[in-house]
Design a protein around this motif. Structure first.
Motif, PDB file in Angstrom:
ATOM      1  N   GLU A 270       0.842  -1.185   0.000  1.00  0.00           N
ATOM      2  CA  GLU A 270       0.000   0.000   0.000  1.00  0.00           C
ATOM      3  C   GLU A 270       0.880   1.239   0.000  1.00  0.00           C
ATOM      4  O   GLU A 270       1.855   1.315   0.752  1.00  0.00           O
ATOM      5  N   SER A 271       0.553   2.174  -0.865  1.00  0.00           N
ATOM      6  CA  SER A 271       1.171   3.499  -0.822  1.00  0.00           C
ATOM      7  C   SER A 271       0.379   4.310   0.194  1.00  0.00           C
ATOM      8  O   SER A 271      -0.778   4.669  -0.045  1.00  0.00           O
ATOM      9  N   ILE A 272       0.990   4.586   1.329  1.00  0.00           N
ATOM     10  CA  ILE A 272       0.269   5.138   2.465  1.00  0.00           C
ATOM     11  C   ILE A 272      -0.175   6.574   2.176  1.00  0.00           C
ATOM     12  O   ILE A 272       0.596   7.396   1.679  1.00  0.00           O
ATOM     13  N   GLY A 273      -1.433   6.834   2.483  1.00  0.00           N
ATOM     14  CA  GLY A 273      -1.966   8.172   2.279  1.00  0.00           C
ATOM     15  C   GLY A 273      -3.136   8.423   3.203  1.00  0.00           C
ATOM     16  O   GLY A 273      -3.604   7.518   3.908  1.00  0.00           O
ATOM     17  N   GLN A 274      -3.597   9.654   3.215  1.00  0.00           N
ATOM     18  CA  GLN A 274      -4.783  10.028   3.967  1.00  0.00           C
ATOM     19  C   GLN A 274      -5.848  10.558   3.012  1.00  0.00           C
ATOM     20  O   GLN A 274      -5.521  11.180   2.003  1.00  0.00           O
ATOM     21  N   VAL A 275      -7.096  10.289   3.327  1.00  0.00           N
ATOM     22  CA  VAL A 275      -8.223  10.808   2.550  1.00  0.00           C
ATOM     23  C   VAL A 275      -8.787  12.026   3.272  1.00  0.00           C
ATOM     24  O   VAL A 275      -9.170  11.943   4.444  1.00  0.00           O
ATOM     25  N   ARG A 276      -8.814  13.143   2.559  1.00  0.00           N
ATOM     26  CA  ARG A 276      -9.346  14.380   3.131  1.00  0.00           C
ATOM     27  C   ARG A 276     -10.417  14.934   2.191  1.00  0.00           C
ATOM     28  O   ARG A 276     -10.148  15.180   1.016  1.00  0.00           O
ATOM     29  N   ALA A 291     -12.625   4.999   2.908  1.00  0.00           N
ATOM     30  CA  ALA A 291     -13.082   5.669   1.688  1.00  0.00           C
ATOM     31  C   ALA A 291     -13.347   7.145   1.934  1.00  0.00           C
ATOM     32  O   ALA A 291     -13.151   7.983   1.049  1.00  0.00           O
ATOM     33  N   ALA A 292     -13.766   7.486   3.147  1.00  0.00           N
ATOM     34  CA  ALA A 292     -14.128   8.860   3.486  1.00  0.00           C
ATOM     35  C   ALA A 292     -13.018   9.607   4.202  1.00  0.00           C
ATOM     36  O   ALA A 292     -12.777  10.786   3.933  1.00  0.00           O
ATOM     37  N   PHE A 293     -12.346   8.917   5.138  1.00  0.00           N
ATOM     38  CA  PHE A 293     -11.421   9.643   6.017  1.00  0.00           C
ATOM     39  C   PHE A 293     -10.270   8.757   6.495  1.00  0.00           C
ATOM     40  O   PHE A 293      -9.953   8.723   7.688  1.00  0.00           O
ATOM     41  N   CYS A 294      -9.660   8.033   5.575  1.00  0.00           N
ATOM     42  CA  CYS A 294      -8.524   7.182   5.939  1.00  0.00           C
ATOM     43  C   CYS A 294      -7.476   8.009   6.693  1.00  0.00           C
ATOM     44  O   CYS A 294      -6.984   9.018   6.184  1.00  0.00           O
ATOM     45  N   PRO A 295      -7.083   7.582   7.904  1.00  0.00           N
ATOM     46  CA  PRO A 295      -6.093   8.352   8.656  1.00  0.00           C
ATOM     47  C   PRO A 295      -4.663   7.886   8.420  1.00  0.00           C
ATOM     48  O   PRO A 295      -3.734   8.539   8.875  1.00  0.00           O
ATOM     49  N   PRO A 297      -2.220   3.992   8.451  1.00  0.00           N
ATOM     50  CA  PRO A 297      -1.887   3.061   9.538  1.00  0.00           C
ATOM     51  C   PRO A 297      -1.029   3.686  10.628  1.00  0.00           C
ATOM     52  O   PRO A 297      -0.951   3.143  11.732  1.00  0.00           O
ATOM     53  N   LEU A 298      -0.383   4.807  10.351  1.00  0.00           N
ATOM     54  CA  LEU A 298       0.509   5.411  11.339  1.00  0.00           C
ATOM     55  C   LEU A 298      -0.238   5.887  12.575  1.00  0.00           C
ATOM     56  O   LEU A 298       0.347   5.990  13.656  1.00  0.00           O
ATOM     57  N   THR A 299      -1.517   6.189  12.453  1.00  0.00           N
ATOM     58  CA  THR A 299      -2.275   6.701  13.594  1.00  0.00           C
ATOM     59  C   THR A 299      -2.855   5.596  14.455  1.00  0.00           C
ATOM     60  O   THR A 299      -3.195   5.831  15.616  1.00  0.00           O
ATOM     61  N   GLY A 300      -3.042   4.403  13.898  1.00  0.00           N
ATOM     62  CA  GLY A 300      -3.650   3.308  14.643  1.00  0.00           C
ATOM     63  C   GLY A 300      -5.132   3.487  14.907  1.00  0.00           C
ATOM     64  O   GLY A 300      -5.705   2.782  15.744  1.00  0.00           O
ATOM     65  N   LEU A 301      -5.794   4.400  14.193  1.00  0.00           N
ATOM     66  CA  LEU A 301      -7.190   4.712  14.490  1.00  0.00           C
ATOM     67  C   LEU A 301      -8.147   4.410  13.338  1.00  0.00           C
ATOM     68  O   LEU A 301      -9.318   4.764  13.406  1.00  0.00           O
ATOM     69  N   GLY A 302      -7.662   3.756  12.295  1.00  0.00           N
ATOM     70  CA  GLY A 302      -8.534   3.435  11.171  1.00  0.00           C
ATOM     71  C   GLY A 302      -9.695   2.539  11.553  1.00  0.00           C
ATOM     72  O   GLY A 302     -10.833   2.748  11.115  1.00  0.00           O
ATOM     73  N   THR A 303      -9.451   1.528  12.383  1.00  0.00           N
ATOM     74  CA  THR A 303     -10.517   0.616  12.803  1.00  0.00           C
ATOM     75  C   THR A 303     -11.544   1.342  13.664  1.00  0.00           C
ATOM     76  O   THR A 303     -12.756   1.147  13.506  1.00  0.00           O
ATOM     77  N   SER A 304     -11.075   2.187  14.571  1.00  0.00           N
ATOM     78  CA  SER A 304     -12.010   2.948  15.407  1.00  0.00           C
ATOM     79  C   SER A 304     -12.888   3.862  14.564  1.00  0.00           C
ATOM     80  O   SER A 304     -14.103   3.947  14.776  1.00  0.00           O
ATOM     81  N   LEU A 305     -12.290   4.538  13.581  1.00  0.00           N
ATOM     82  CA  LEU A 305     -13.076   5.406  12.707  1.00  0.00           C
ATOM     83  C   LEU A 305     -14.121   4.609  11.932  1.00  0.00           C
ATOM     84  O   LEU A 305     -15.249   5.072  11.742  1.00  0.00           O
ATOM     85  N   ALA A 306     -13.765   3.418  11.472  1.00  0.00           N
ATOM     86  CA  ALA A 306     -14.713   2.596  10.717  1.00  0.00           C
ATOM     87  C   ALA A 306     -15.892   2.170  11.578  1.00  0.00           C
ATOM     88  O   ALA A 306     -17.062   2.282  11.167  1.00  0.00           O
ATOM     89  N   LEU A 307     -15.606   1.683  12.786  1.00  0.00           N
ATOM     90  CA  LEU A 307     -16.671   1.199  13.671  1.00  0.00           C
ATOM     91  C   LEU A 307     -17.544   2.340  14.168  1.00  0.00           C
ATOM     92  O   LEU A 307     -18.777   2.251  14.161  1.00  0.00           O
ATOM     93  N   VAL A 308     -16.912   3.415  14.594  1.00  0.00           N
ATOM     94  CA  VAL A 308     -17.668   4.562  15.096  1.00  0.00           C
ATOM     95  C   VAL A 308     -18.469   5.208  13.977  1.00  0.00           C
ATOM     96  O   VAL A 308     -19.644   5.567  14.156  1.00  0.00           O
ATOM     97  N   GLY A 309     -17.850   5.348  12.796  1.00  0.00           N
ATOM     98  CA  GLY A 309     -18.557   5.938  11.669  1.00  0.00           C
ATOM     99  C   GLY A 309     -19.801   5.157  11.289  1.00  0.00           C
ATOM    100  O   GLY A 309     -20.851   5.739  10.978  1.00  0.00           O
ATOM    101  N   GLY A 310     -19.706   3.827  11.297  1.00  0.00           N
ATOM    102  CA  GLY A 310     -20.873   3.003  10.980  1.00  0.00           C
ATOM    103  C   GLY A 310     -22.001   3.202  11.973  1.00  0.00           C
ATOM    104  O   GLY A 310     -23.181   3.313  11.593  1.00  0.00           O
ATOM    105  N   TYR A 311     -21.646   3.259  13.256  1.00  0.00           N
ATOM    106  CA  TYR A 311     -22.649   3.471  14.299  1.00  0.00           C
ATOM    107  C   TYR A 311     -23.296   4.849  14.168  1.00  0.00           C
ATOM    108  O   TYR A 311     -24.529   4.991  14.240  1.00  0.00           O
ATOM    109  N   VAL A 312     -22.486   5.865  13.945  1.00  0.00           N
ATOM    110  CA  VAL A 312     -23.016   7.228  13.870  1.00  0.00           C
ATOM    111  C   VAL A 312     -23.879   7.415  12.618  1.00  0.00           C
ATOM    112  O   VAL A 312     -24.951   8.023  12.678  1.00  0.00           O
ATOM    113  N   LEU A 313     -23.430   6.894  11.478  1.00  0.00           N
ATOM    114  CA  LEU A 313     -24.209   7.051  10.254  1.00  0.00           C
ATOM    115  C   LEU A 313     -25.569   6.376  10.384  1.00  0.00           C
ATOM    116  O   LEU A 313     -26.616   6.970  10.051  1.00  0.00           O
TER     117      LEU A 313
END
Length: 405
Positions: A270-276, A291-295, A297-313
């Protein structure tokens, strides 16, 4: 639009099934389309921390996740002879540090979510969305298989290189911001010496790392280097050549890892990047997770964003009575500050992760040794606290939904 609706989700990894779980609880009809022929097994270890863990608790799935978690003692920097130079145990920072209390293989977490949704969510594997046409009442969708269907809403949860984002929002280059770092992930034989630690070894400009696997005799490898080349788009021979050249001087288990790399059956780069993005919705199409807000892997928060985003949406759709315009606005307002914090890179950014000189490597090791000590510890703890930096409402998500922590 107060009636229940048909929702199509692209992507069957983490974000998509998490959203599907809550949508079904609210009474919506949900289809997930996934281009892979089956759920992708294994994968690298991801963290379950902060608000992401809270969401899994509200789903009633925390025990199922714990049953498949990987035992990791913490992160250790090793020299070329395998000696431990700096350690951060998993219990540091209350289990919310670099290595979290709950670490799980991405594929195992996806399987837990699939098991929780497969009985009342339609899964279409080996297919993908190739066309989207919106009008005031719905979205006409064409799949690569030739199937044509109509849905009330479409959600792209299909990763950094999202096809839905490309169809509904525009070219990838407008939203994906490269960080100049390539990372490769793959499974290798366990050559011994890990002792349940997440081991990391540095050479100038490159990293070799190994993590425990749940499968006896195996380990999960990660190698990384700075490069401006979009390695994820290049032939495998070029990918391997760039990584080998960058890590040719690696010690520790580096030579064995590089030898195993070419033969690994699950190797990917993977070519590491962020989605803004300024908005994660356009009409009846919304984006979620990487797809919306990739942080990155350096932040370690991609999984949290995915789970929280699904719940909030899903929760905002329920709170808005199905009015997608108001729901998407609420989703963005609720998530924006959390996403902004989650996308803040650790100190030093990519250079901190893969120092380019031996002097910077020595400095990084010293920083690791001081991380759990005063006065550095409180400063670092505030960085890890970002995982919990969102207020999760108790949404009206249907009878039986465990929506209270």
């Amino acid at each position: 639009m107060h009636e229940k609706t048909d929702v199509l989700i692209s992507g069957a990894s983490i974000a998509g099934p998490a959203l599907a779980y809550w949508l079904r609880r609210a009474g919506h009809r949900v289809t997930i389309v996934e281009r892979a022929p089956v759920l992708r097994p294994g994968g690298q270890t991801v963290d379950l921390r902060g608000a992401g863990r809270t969401v899994v608790e509200r789903m009633g799935l925390l025990d199922a996740v714990r049953a498949v978690q990987v035992h990791e003692r913490g992160l250790v920097y090793v020299d070329r002879d395998g000696r431990h130079l700096a350690e951060v145990p998993a219990e540091a920072f209350g289990g919310e540090g670099i290595v979290a209390e709950i670490e799980v293989l991405r594929g195992d977490l996806a399987e837990v979510l699939h098991t929780a949704t497969r009985d009342d969510v339609e899964y279409l594997f080996r297919d993908r969305i190739v066309s989207l046409t919106q009008d005031a009442d719905g979205v006409d969708v064409e799949l690569a298989s030739g199937t044509r269907r109509r849905f009330g809403l479409v959600v792209g949860a299909d990763g950094l290189h999202s096809g839905v984002r490309g169809l509904a929002f525009g070219p990838e280059d407008e939203f994906v911001h490269p960080l100049g770092l390539a990372m490769a992930f793959f499974t290798v034989p366990d050559h011994g010496g890990l002792d349940d630690w997440f081991g990391m070894h540095h050479v100038p400009g490159g990293v070799v790392a190994l993590r425990p696997d749940r499968v006896p005799g195996q380990a999960k490898a990660m190698v990384a280097t700075h490069t401006a080349e979009p390695l994820h788009r290049l032939p495998r021979e070029r990918q391997l050549a760039v990584l080998r050249a960058a890590l040719a001087d690696a010690g520790w288990l580096g030579p064995q890892v590089l030898d195993d790399m070419a033969a690994s059956r699950d190797f990917y780069v993977e070519s590491i990047g962020q989605v803004r993005m300024t908005s994660w919705a356009r009409g009846r199409v919304a984006l979620l997770g990487d797809a919306a807000f990739c942080p990155s892997p350096l932040t370690g928060l991609g999984t949290s964003l995915a789970l929280v985003g699904g719940y909030v949406l899903a929760g905002e759709l329920a709170a808005a009575g199905g009015d997608h315009v108001r729901a998407f606005e609420g989703y963005e307002q609720r998530m924006r500050a959390y996403v902004d914090q989650a996308q803040e890179l650790p100190p030093g950014g990519t250079d901190g992760f893969a120092p380019r000189t031996r002097a910077r490597i020595a400095l990084s090791r010293a920083s690791m040794r001081w991380m759990t000590r005063w006065p550095v510890r409180p400063l670092v703890a505030r960085i890890f606290a970002r995982a919990d930096a969102i207020d999760l409402p108790d949404y009206p998500l249907g009878a039986g939904a465990a929506v209270r922590a």
